[in-house]
Design a protein around this motif. Structure first.
Motif, PDB file in Angstrom:
ATOM      1  N   LEU A  58      13.790 -23.924  55.265  1.00 13.04           N
ATOM      2  CA  LEU A  58      12.954 -24.742  56.149  1.00 13.04           C
ATOM      3  C   LEU A  58      13.746 -25.892  56.774  1.00 13.04           C
ATOM      4  O   LEU A  58      13.183 -26.749  57.431  1.00 13.04           O
ATOM      5  CB  LEU A  58      11.747 -25.285  55.369  1.00 13.04           C
ATOM      6  CG  LEU A  58      10.738 -24.228  54.930  1.00 13.04           C
ATOM      7  CD1 LEU A  58       9.720 -24.834  53.950  1.00 13.04           C
ATOM      8  CD2 LEU A  58      10.035 -23.607  56.128  1.00 13.04           C
ATOM      9  N   LYS A  59      15.040 -25.913  56.535  1.00 13.71           N
ATOM     10  CA  LYS A  59      15.986 -26.852  57.141  1.00 13.71           C
ATOM     11  C   LYS A  59      16.026 -28.243  56.504  1.00 13.71           C
ATOM     12  O   LYS A  59      16.306 -29.239  57.167  1.00 13.71           O
ATOM     13  CB  LYS A  59      15.783 -26.946  58.648  1.00 13.71           C
ATOM     14  CG  LYS A  59      16.018 -25.616  59.343  1.00 13.71           C
ATOM     15  CD  LYS A  59      16.002 -25.761  60.828  1.00 13.71           C
ATOM     16  CE  LYS A  59      16.394 -24.538  61.585  1.00 13.71           C
ATOM     17  NZ  LYS A  59      15.814 -23.293  61.312  1.00 13.71           N
ATOM     18  N   ALA A  60      15.741 -28.296  55.190  1.00 16.10           N
ATOM     19  CA  ALA A  60      15.985 -29.555  54.474  1.00 16.10           C
ATOM     20  C   ALA A  60      17.471 -29.857  54.599  1.00 16.10           C
ATOM     21  O   ALA A  60      18.306 -28.945  54.622  1.00 16.10           O
ATOM     22  CB  ALA A  60      15.598 -29.426  53.005  1.00 16.10           C
ATOM     23  N   ASP A  61      17.807 -31.118  54.682  1.00 15.45           N
ATOM     24  CA  ASP A  61      19.206 -31.498  54.816  1.00 15.45           C
ATOM     25  C   ASP A  61      19.895 -31.651  53.464  1.00 15.45           C
ATOM     26  O   ASP A  61      21.118 -31.534  53.372  1.00 15.45           O
ATOM     27  CB  ASP A  61      19.313 -32.794  55.626  1.00 15.45           C
ATOM     28  CG  ASP A  61      18.826 -32.573  57.044  1.00 15.45           C
ATOM     29  OD1 ASP A  61      19.567 -31.955  57.833  1.00 15.45           O
ATOM     30  OD2 ASP A  61      17.694 -32.988  57.360  1.00 15.45           O
ATOM     31  N   TYR A  62      19.101 -31.906  52.429  1.00  9.42           N
ATOM     32  CA  TYR A  62      19.663 -32.103  51.094  1.00  9.42           C
ATOM     33  C   TYR A  62      18.528 -31.939  50.098  1.00  9.42           C
ATOM     34  O   TYR A  62      17.378 -32.273  50.403  1.00  9.42           O
ATOM     35  CB  TYR A  62      20.275 -33.503  51.013  1.00  9.42           C
ATOM     36  CG  TYR A  62      21.188 -33.764  49.845  1.00  9.42           C
ATOM     37  CD1 TYR A  62      22.253 -32.927  49.538  1.00  9.42           C
ATOM     38  CD2 TYR A  62      21.004 -34.895  49.056  1.00  9.42           C
ATOM     39  CE1 TYR A  62      23.097 -33.198  48.483  1.00  9.42           C
ATOM     40  CE2 TYR A  62      21.849 -35.175  47.989  1.00  9.42           C
ATOM     41  CZ  TYR A  62      22.892 -34.321  47.702  1.00  9.42           C
ATOM     42  OH  TYR A  62      23.731 -34.587  46.650  1.00  9.42           O
ATOM     43  N   TYR A  63      18.823 -31.415  48.921  1.00  9.23           N
ATOM     44  CA  TYR A  63      17.813 -31.199  47.884  1.00  9.23           C
ATOM     45  C   TYR A  63      18.287 -31.893  46.616  1.00  9.23           C
ATOM     46  O   TYR A  63      19.411 -31.650  46.159  1.00  9.23           O
ATOM     47  CB  TYR A  63      17.639 -29.700  47.628  1.00  9.23           C
ATOM     48  CG  TYR A  63      16.454 -29.346  46.759  1.00  9.23           C
ATOM     49  CD1 TYR A  63      15.285 -28.882  47.327  1.00  9.23           C
ATOM     50  CD2 TYR A  63      16.516 -29.468  45.373  1.00  9.23           C
ATOM     51  CE1 TYR A  63      14.185 -28.542  46.540  1.00  9.23           C
ATOM     52  CE2 TYR A  63      15.437 -29.142  44.581  1.00  9.23           C
ATOM     53  CZ  TYR A  63      14.272 -28.666  45.164  1.00  9.23           C
ATOM     54  OH  TYR A  63      13.189 -28.336  44.379  1.00  9.23           O
ATOM     55  N   VAL A  64      17.436 -32.752  46.078  1.00  9.71           N
ATOM     56  CA  VAL A  64      17.768 -33.493  44.860  1.00  9.71           C
ATOM     57  C   VAL A  64      16.679 -33.230  43.829  1.00  9.71           C
ATOM     58  O   VAL A  64      15.489 -33.427  44.109  1.00  9.71           O
ATOM     59  CB  VAL A  64      17.855 -35.014  45.137  1.00  9.71           C
ATOM     60  CG1 VAL A  64      18.083 -35.788  43.845  1.00  9.71           C
ATOM     61  CG2 VAL A  64      18.951 -35.319  46.147  1.00  9.71           C
ATOM     62  N   THR A  65      17.085 -32.764  42.663  1.00  9.83           N
ATOM     63  CA  THR A  65      16.133 -32.601  41.574  1.00  9.83           C
ATOM     64  C   THR A  65      15.927 -33.961  40.924  1.00  9.83           C
ATOM     65  O   THR A  65      16.898 -34.631  40.559  1.00  9.83           O
ATOM     66  CB  THR A  65      16.655 -31.589  40.534  1.00  9.83           C
ATOM     67  OG1 THR A  65      16.908 -30.347  41.192  1.00  9.83           O
ATOM     68  CG2 THR A  65      15.638 -31.372  39.431  1.00  9.83           C
ATOM     69  N   LYS A  66      14.653 -34.373  40.824  1.00 10.55           N
ATOM     70  CA  LYS A  66      14.348 -35.680  40.243  1.00 10.55           C
ATOM     71  C   LYS A  66      14.744 -35.682  38.772  1.00 10.55           C
ATOM     72  O   LYS A  66      14.338 -34.825  38.010  1.00 10.55           O
ATOM     73  CB  LYS A  66      12.848 -35.978  40.324  1.00 10.55           C
ATOM     74  CG  LYS A  66      12.325 -36.205  41.700  1.00 10.55           C
ATOM     75  CD  LYS A  66      10.820 -36.454  41.602  1.00 10.55           C
ATOM     76  CE  LYS A  66      10.154 -36.441  42.935  1.00 10.55           C
ATOM     77  NZ  LYS A  66       8.687 -36.483  42.800  1.00 10.55           N
TER      78      LYS A  66
END
Length: 142
Positions: free
Chosen positions: A109-117
């Motif tokens: 979906l074009k997220a720029d970065y993914y961070v797991t909390k």
């Protein structure tokens, strides 16, 4: 070198996570103004200056939770990235999920970065550096 503060939109409904994310940002050296909404519909209204958000600033960075009421984070992300006026805003997904399908779907979906909390403040402090590094790299490309 002093820079103007960036406007960050935090889309998060969990007060505990809001507290930890706020503390995390305080640990970074970013100069920012934080704006918060607690559901997906409010996020899209904020971004389009609708309803009670007519005077909302245009954010330079969005921190987006996936599990939101009214309109979930994936729907918000898809809405942002298909809108010509919004799609250039970098979106960092912050989620408790480290499920590969959530990560892959977010990037699709074009997220720029993914961070797991992370689960503790100590772990959150390390994520602050990741977000700061992402922002500095993003700025360097634009």
């Amino acid at each position: 070198m002093e820079t103007d503060p960036i406007d960050i939109l935090l889309v998060e409904d969990n007060p505990g996570d809001v507290f930890l994310i706020t503390r995390m940002l305080e640990e970074s050296s970013l100069s920012y103004t934080l704006h918060r909404v607690d559901n997906g519909k409010s996020a899209t209204d904020f971004l389009r200056n609708l309803r009670s958000y007519e005077q909302a600033p245009f954010p330079q960075l969005i921190l987006l939770d996936l599990n939101l009421p009214i309109m979930n984070g994936k729907e918000v992300l898809a809405d942002i990235k298909t809108d010509q006026k919004l799609k250039h805003i970098p979106v960092i997904v912050l989620s408790t999920s480290n499920a590969p399908e959530d990560i892959e779907e977010s990037y699709r979906l074009k997220a720029d970065y993914y961070v797991t909390k992370p689960s503790s403040f100590h772990e959150f402090a390390g994520k602050a550096q990741d977000i700061q590094d992402f922002w500095l790299q993003w700025q360097g490309r634009n």
